[in-house]
Design an enzyme around this catalytic site. Structure first.
Site, short mmCIF file in Angstrom:
data_model
loop_
_atom_site.label_atom_id
_atom_site.label_comp_id
_atom_site.label_asym_id
_atom_site.label_seq_id
_atom_site.Cartn_x
_atom_site.Cartn_y
_atom_site.Cartn_z
N LYS A 160 0.80 -1.02 0.61
CA LYS A 160 -0.27 -0.15 -0.17
C LYS A 160 0.65 1.14 0.12
O LYS A 160 1.71 1.55 0.60
CB LYS A 160 -0.72 0.22 1.47
CG LYS A 160 -2.09 1.52 0.75
CD LYS A 160 -2.93 0.66 2.30
CE LYS A 160 -2.71 1.64 3.51
NZ LYS A 160 -3.48 1.57 4.24
N LYS A 162 1.73 4.77 -0.19
CA LYS A 162 1.26 6.46 0.27
C LYS A 162 1.75 7.56 -0.80
O LYS A 162 2.70 7.48 -1.46
CB LYS A 162 2.06 7.07 1.43
CG LYS A 162 1.32 6.38 2.42
CD LYS A 162 -0.15 6.37 3.18
CE LYS A 162 -0.37 5.64 4.45
NZ LYS A 162 -1.70 5.39 4.83
N ASP A 190 -2.87 5.74 -1.38
CA ASP A 190 -3.47 6.12 -0.45
C ASP A 190 -3.47 7.21 0.17
O ASP A 190 -2.03 7.28 0.10
CB ASP A 190 -3.03 5.53 0.82
CG ASP A 190 -4.13 6.05 2.10
OD1 ASP A 190 -5.16 7.22 1.73
OD2 ASP A 190 -4.10 5.47 3.05
N GLU A 218 -7.31 4.86 -2.52
CA GLU A 218 -7.72 4.97 -0.86
C GLU A 218 -8.12 6.08 -0.82
O GLU A 218 -7.02 7.50 -1.04
CB GLU A 218 -6.78 4.08 -0.45
CG GLU A 218 -7.76 4.34 1.60
CD GLU A 218 -7.16 3.60 2.67
OE1 GLU A 218 -7.44 3.58 3.55
OE2 GLU A 218 -6.45 2.75 1.66
N ASP A 243 -12.41 5.41 2.52
CA ASP A 243 -12.08 6.15 3.97
C ASP A 243 -12.46 7.47 4.68
O ASP A 243 -13.62 6.38 5.88
CB ASP A 243 -10.44 5.23 3.97
CG ASP A 243 -9.80 5.38 5.54
OD1 ASP A 243 -10.54 4.83 6.28
OD2 ASP A 243 -8.44 5.15 5.28
N LYS A 267 -12.32 1.23 9.76
CA LYS A 267 -11.28 1.14 10.80
C LYS A 267 -12.28 0.74 12.63
O LYS A 267 -12.70 1.91 12.22
CB LYS A 267 -10.46 2.01 10.66
CG LYS A 267 -9.52 2.24 9.79
CD LYS A 267 -8.82 3.26 9.03
CE LYS A 267 -7.91 2.86 7.87
NZ LYS A 267 -6.96 4.19 7.79
#
Length: 363
Positions: A160, A162, A190, A218, A243, A267
């Site tokens: 993943k 960033k 993300d 994301e 998210d 989450k």
């Protein structure tokens, strides 16, 4: 099983390398730990990380919500009155979902111990093992490529990445990572709310046109911009995961009803714990939308609770529970086993947490 005492403490765990996103840079996990003691000797454990840039919850806010509102309402209560306890935690203070999540998971821990079952089996028992991705922090392209190579050498086959700190560099960042990763490693990105809707579509489509093969993006736009999120979902070549746009079950329903995202990221710190997460799960199942289970920068107690939930429900088809493996050490005794990308849930009653090394009590 009655609650007799509740104690708060804190832990500090250094990260292997600094964690950098479009929103913040972190060098260590600094979390609040909750212990709920009972008249049977059973102890339930909860945890909450201060992530002001994402949730708005600082250390002081978490401690204040627990000390002033949640703890006084729980003392003396019977664990077997579980639904009442869940509703009490969610209603005794406005907001403060991280503090609520810490109390929620500690109560689930005790409920499982009361009936001598692991929480994941109480909730459905779909599987015993998960495979997580690992996060590559946003940096210069060359450094991100090195970090990707290190992660792959450790056995990870899903990264993943960033992005978003400097949109003009994002394509170069992903190109550098893909060159190191080769064709078989899955890449998901993300943006942490960094882009405007049309900008997001342009960047994402350029990435796909260059053969970067992104699994999903994301939260490409601001959390409140559901219309913008829907625009990206409808115009991007890359599937969109919501998210920060989804904190509560009500948020999830709004995104699902408008088809504003292809996937939902749950989450526990955003939604207030397992109790509310189950409501989001049910809504996603009704709409036929798959979910990712994610975490903040957290140590193993709270990530362990997310493991219990993800092992219970098949709707979780993407796993982003790398908090413990980003840490340089693990002070949490018991719970799930984190062996690089493989996470194996504990079969001990409750959540299997036995204690915390180096816990500094706040009372």
């Amino acid at each position: 099983m009655k609650i007799t005492e509740i104690r708060l403490g804190s832990i500090s765990v250094p990260l292997r390398v600094p964690f950098k996103t479009a929103l913040r840079t972190v060098t260590s996990v600094e979390d609040i730990i909750l212990e709920i003691h009972t008249d049977t000797g059973a102890v339930g454990y909860g945890e909450a990380p201060p992530t002001g840039a994402v949730t708005g919850h600082t250390t002081g806010a978490i401690v204040g919500a627990l000390k002033d509102h949640i703890i006084p309402n729980l003392l003396g209560k019977d664990i077997d009155a579980f639904e009442d306890l869940m509703q009490l935690v969610q209603s005794c203070v406005h907001g403060n979902s991280s503090a609520k999540a810490a109390a929620d998971m500690a109560l689930w821990d005790l409920y499982g111990q009361l009936y001598k079952l692991p929480v994941y089996k109480l909730l459905g028992g779909a599987r015993k093992q998960l495979v997580t991705d690992i996060t590559i922090s946003v940096n210069e392209p060359e450094e991100m490529a090195r970090d990707a190579g290190t992660a792959i050498a450790r056995g990870y086959d899903c990264l993943k990445v960033k992005v978003g700190a400097d949109p003009t560099l994002d394509v170069a960042r992903l190109r550098a990572v893909r060159e190191v990763a080769g064709a078989d490693i899955r890449l998901r990105i993300d943006a942490n709310q960094a882009w405007e809707p049309k900008q997001a579509v342009r960047i994402l489509n350029e990435m796909q046109e260059q053969g970067l093969k992104l699994e999903f993006v994301e939260q490409p736009v601001k959390a409140h911009d559901i219309e913008g999120l829907k625009y990206v979902t409808e115009h991007s070549f890359v599937p969109v995961l919501a998210d920060e746009s989804v904190f509560s079950p009500r948020d999830a329903m709004r995104v699902l009803e408008q088809r504003a995202a292809d996937l939902i990221n749950i989450k526990l710190m955003k939604c207030g714990g397992i109790y509310n997460a189950l409501k989001i799960v049910a809504a996603a199942e009704i709409y036929g939308v798959e979910c990712m289970i994610g975490c903040m920068l957290e140590a193993k107690i709270s990530v362990n609770a997310a493991v219990e939930l993800a092992c219970a429900k098949k709707v979780f088809t993407r796993i982003d529970l790398d908090g413990p493996v980003l840490c340089s050490e693990d002070p949490i005794l018991g719970g799930a086993r984190f062996e690089e990308k493989f996470i194996t849930v504990s079969d001990e009653a409750g959540m299997g947490i036995r204690g915390v090394e180096g816990l500094r009590y706040l009372d």
